[in-house]
Design an enzyme around this catalytic site. Structure first.
Site, mmCIF file in Angstrom:
data_model
loop_
_atom_site.group_PDB
_atom_site.id
_atom_site.type_symbol
_atom_site.label_atom_id
_atom_site.label_comp_id
_atom_site.label_asym_id
_atom_site.label_seq_id
_atom_site.Cartn_x
_atom_site.Cartn_y
_atom_site.Cartn_z
ATOM 1 N N LYS A 124 0.692 -1.256 -0.252
ATOM 2 C CA LYS A 124 -0.067 -0.247 0.039
ATOM 3 C C LYS A 124 1.054 1.134 -0.008
ATOM 4 O O LYS A 124 2.095 1.188 0.249
ATOM 5 C CB LYS A 124 -0.655 -0.416 1.581
ATOM 6 C CG LYS A 124 -1.969 1.253 0.959
ATOM 7 C CD LYS A 124 -2.854 0.114 0.395
ATOM 8 C CE LYS A 124 -4.535 0.785 0.212
ATOM 9 N NZ LYS A 124 -5.876 0.061 -0.376
ATOM 10 N N ASP A 164 -6.257 4.678 -4.931
ATOM 11 C CA ASP A 164 -7.211 4.381 -3.811
ATOM 12 C C ASP A 164 -7.480 5.632 -3.367
ATOM 13 O O ASP A 164 -8.457 5.801 -4.170
ATOM 14 C CB ASP A 164 -6.616 3.997 -2.591
ATOM 15 C CG ASP A 164 -7.067 3.191 -1.507
ATOM 16 O OD1 ASP A 164 -7.986 1.741 -1.440
ATOM 17 O OD2 ASP A 164 -7.488 3.960 -0.259
ATOM 18 N N GLY A 236 -20.519 7.619 1.042
ATOM 19 C CA GLY A 236 -19.380 7.833 -0.467
ATOM 20 C C GLY A 236 -20.496 8.003 -1.092
ATOM 21 O O GLY A 236 -21.431 7.870 -1.418
ATOM 22 N N PHE A 237 -20.092 8.698 -1.900
ATOM 23 C CA PHE A 237 -20.201 9.077 -3.500
ATOM 24 C C PHE A 237 -19.504 8.359 -4.758
ATOM 25 O O PHE A 237 -18.932 9.506 -5.742
ATOM 26 C CB PHE A 237 -20.713 9.692 -3.350
ATOM 27 C CG PHE A 237 -20.523 11.679 -3.370
ATOM 28 C CD1 PHE A 237 -20.041 11.940 -4.268
ATOM 29 C CD2 PHE A 237 -20.182 12.359 -1.531
ATOM 30 C CE1 PHE A 237 -18.915 13.337 -3.862
ATOM 31 C CE2 PHE A 237 -19.235 12.982 -1.854
ATOM 32 C CZ PHE A 237 -18.637 14.057 -2.716
ATOM 33 N N GLY A 238 -17.888 8.206 -4.013
ATOM 34 C CA GLY A 238 -16.692 8.161 -5.220
ATOM 35 C C GLY A 238 -17.496 6.683 -5.812
ATOM 36 O O GLY A 238 -17.937 6.255 -5.816
ATOM 37 N N ASN A 239 -15.913 6.811 -6.713
ATOM 38 C CA ASN A 239 -15.841 5.210 -7.985
ATOM 39 C C ASN A 239 -16.657 4.155 -6.770
ATOM 40 O O ASN A 239 -17.392 3.451 -7.602
ATOM 41 C CB ASN A 239 -14.704 4.617 -7.715
ATOM 42 C CG ASN A 239 -14.096 4.834 -9.077
ATOM 43 O OD1 ASN A 239 -14.725 5.209 -9.976
ATOM 44 N ND2 ASN A 239 -13.145 4.001 -9.247
ATOM 45 N N VAL A 240 -16.671 3.328 -5.379
ATOM 46 C CA VAL A 240 -17.113 2.530 -5.030
ATOM 47 C C VAL A 240 -18.322 2.391 -4.592
ATOM 48 O O VAL A 240 -19.280 1.475 -5.337
ATOM 49 C CB VAL A 240 -15.722 1.956 -3.376
ATOM 50 C CG1 VAL A 240 -16.681 1.008 -2.605
ATOM 51 C CG2 VAL A 240 -14.189 2.055 -3.338
ATOM 52 N N ALA A 241 -18.843 3.180 -4.259
ATOM 53 C CA ALA A 241 -20.469 4.387 -4.123
ATOM 54 C C ALA A 241 -20.613 3.987 -5.048
ATOM 55 O O ALA A 241 -22.061 3.341 -5.221
ATOM 56 C CB ALA A 241 -20.343 5.283 -3.155
ATOM 57 N N TRP A 242 -20.447 4.251 -6.047
ATOM 58 C CA TRP A 242 -20.673 4.731 -7.878
ATOM 59 C C TRP A 242 -20.832 3.233 -8.493
ATOM 60 O O TRP A 242 -22.121 2.810 -9.106
ATOM 61 C CB TRP A 242 -19.927 5.077 -8.387
ATOM 62 C CG TRP A 242 -19.898 4.900 -9.803
ATOM 63 C CD1 TRP A 242 -21.406 5.512 -10.661
ATOM 64 C CD2 TRP A 242 -19.511 4.486 -11.060
ATOM 65 N NE1 TRP A 242 -21.334 5.785 -11.886
ATOM 66 C CE2 TRP A 242 -20.037 4.368 -12.652
ATOM 67 C CE3 TRP A 242 -18.245 3.250 -10.986
ATOM 68 C CZ2 TRP A 242 -19.403 3.782 -13.992
ATOM 69 C CZ3 TRP A 242 -18.157 3.361 -12.034
ATOM 70 C CH2 TRP A 242 -18.387 3.607 -13.324
HETATM 71 N N1 GLU Z 1 -7.165 -0.295 -3.420
HETATM 72 C C1 GLU Z 1 -7.544 -0.932 -4.350
HETATM 73 C C2 GLU Z 1 -7.977 -2.080 -2.843
HETATM 74 O O1 GLU Z 1 -7.752 -1.019 -1.725
HETATM 75 C C3 GLU Z 1 -7.172 -1.783 -5.519
HETATM 76 C C4 GLU Z 1 -6.548 -2.333 -5.032
HETATM 77 C C5 GLU Z 1 -5.493 -2.729 -6.442
HETATM 78 O O2 GLU Z 1 -5.904 -2.782 -7.272
HETATM 79 O O3 GLU Z 1 -3.906 -3.070 -6.345
HETATM 80 O O4 GLU Z 1 -7.930 -3.401 -3.200
#
Ligand code: GLU
Length: 447
Positions: A124, A164, A236-242
């Site tokens: 990360k 992320d 949230g309203f970003g990529n994940v919530a979308w």
């Molecule tokens: N940030 C996302 C996660 O926590 C994606 C990580 C990735 O695709 O390498 O899993």
């Protein structure tokens, strides 16, 4: 292993690294029993080795803003564990980023990536940079400055970052452009989440949200219930919530709440296609205000400042924004309002007391590392396509993602089934994720 002993040692070595210590403890308490049935783990000190990252890079990122002022930020990459493959995990750009946060996220990533059954190690990274209100040119200059340092430490067989919080397709484009220039090679496997057309995978932007809803669908079916008509609250309203809103709506559920740092939008009729599309406009504006939804759709989206999504009555609650965003008080409010299922989509989105409250109330609870694994899994599929110089169609990627999520769900059930017939998904995910990594570490010797 004795969890208290390991935790005391870690607390002494890493004082104040709260989120990291919280993430480690949450895993250790669930794997303790099975670990202690394997003397070979203890002998090889697997857990003592696993809780410390292989290495951490910290670097200064200096760039010039639109006013011509010099700005300094701190950048990081935590290469946690590579027993299963090259380091893999996202980059987070957020003012609260620090070593503790990235260590917690990197630790979670090891288990999550293991659950996908793909050859992915855990890592990360990110920076304490706040994209809110920044211009495109500023974002580009920051990404380039960040890559001046990071490029030597990444690569398809070494470490492959992705997006992320605060890092989406646009940032990955700028990061990749800088990487390519510095490394003098077009090595697509060095970053994932690229745009389609130059190495990206179809469905990658949707993948975390889609995967989460595939997992939730299984939790619901397990109870003999169905998704149709269920009221879902998302933060949230970003990529994940979308992505989650898109898939949930497609399956006949109704997304009744979306939230942001400024408050919550209640959506009495559920989100519609126009609202889902508008979420992307809101994200790209970098204003970080959910109130924009209420301004755009008066009467259909009702904004309450300072409140969370959890005040809205729902059947399914899915935190999709940030760690520790759901407290014990939020959990109690949801339980009192009749919530039936809770699935963490953000990493460690629920505080330990909130999880305990759901488990005590016998409400099925899906942990982030399993529920949100579809994102990194699809990054794994992106790497496969890059390596084979192929492009799968959207249905092909979606089908593979769906199968991976079903397999993850099945593993969580296998390892999390309790004597009373209920499923402890937290325990199931931790044990399943851990066993694969531990076996690989044993096979690879003391290193
Ligand atoms: N940030 C996302 C996660 O926590 C994606 C990580 C990735 O695709 O390498 O899993």
């Amino acid at each position: 292993m004795q969890v208290s002993k390991i935790m005391a040692n870690l607390e002494a070595k890493h004082p104040g690294e709260k989120e990291y210590l919280q993430a480690v403890e949450e895993v250790l308490v669930t794997i303790e029993d099975i670990y202690n049935q394997h003397p070979e783990f203890e002998k090889a000190k697997i857990i003592e080795r696993l809780v410390e990252p292989d290495r951490i890079f910290t670097f200064r990122v200096t760039w010039v803003d639109d006013k011509g002022e010099v700005q300094n930020n701190l950048g990081y990459r935590v290469q946690y564990n590579s027993a299963l493959g090259a380091y893999k995990g996202g980059l987070r750009f957020h003012p609260a980023v620090n070593v503790s946060m990235l260590k917690f996220l990197g630790f979670e990533q090891i288990f999550k990536n293991s659950l996908t059954n793909l050859p992915l190690g855990g890592g990360k990274g990110g920076a304490d940079f706040d994209p809110t209100g920044k211009s495109d040119a500023e974002i580009m200059r920051f990404c380039q400055a960040f890559m001046y340092e990071l490029w030597r430490n990444i690569g398809a067989d070494q470490d492959s970052p992705a997006g992320d919080v605060g890092v989406g397709g646009r940032e990955i484009g700028y990061l990749y452009g800088a990487y390519k220039k510095l490394a003098r090679e077009h090595s697509t496997g060095a970053l994932t989440g690229k745009s389609y057309g130059w190495g990206g995978s179809l469905i990658r932007p949707e993948a975390t949200g889609f995967g989460a809803i595939y997992y939730v669908e299984r939790m619901v079916k397990q109870k003999g219930d169905k998704m149709e008509g269920k009221r879902i609250a998302l933060s949230g309203f970003g990529n994940v919530a979308w992505g989650a809103a898109t898939k949930a709506t497609e399956l006949g559920a109704k997304v009744v709440a979306l939230s942001g740092p400024d408050g919550v939008c209640e959506l009495p009729e559920g989100v519609n296609k126009e609202m889902i599309d508008y979420m992307l406009v809101m994200r790209d504006s970098r204003r970080n205000k959910v109130q924009d939804m209420a301004d755009k759709f008066p009467g259909k989206a009702i904004f309450t400042p300072g409140k969370k999504a959890w005040m809205v009555k729902c059947d399914i609650a899915c935190p999709c924004a940030f760690q520790n965003e759901m407290s014990e008080a939020d959990a109690k409010e949801l339980i009192a309002n009749g919530v039936k299922y809770v699935a963490e989509v953000s990493n460690m989105g629920c505080q330990p007391e909130a999880i305990a409250a759901f488990q005590a109330a016998k409400i099925p609870f899906g942990p982030g590392k399993a529920v949100n694994a579809g994102g990194v899994a699809t990054s794994g599929l992106e790497i496969c396509q890059n390596a084979g110089h192929i492009n799968w169609t959207a249905p092909e990627v979606d089908q593979k993602l769906h199968k991976i999520m079903n397999d993850i769900y099945d593993m969580c059930v296998e390892y999390g089934k309790q004597a009373d017939g209920t499923i402890n998904y937290v325990k199931g995910a931790n044990i399943a994720g851990f066993m694969r990594v531990a076996k690989a570490m044993l096979a690879q010797g003391i290193i």
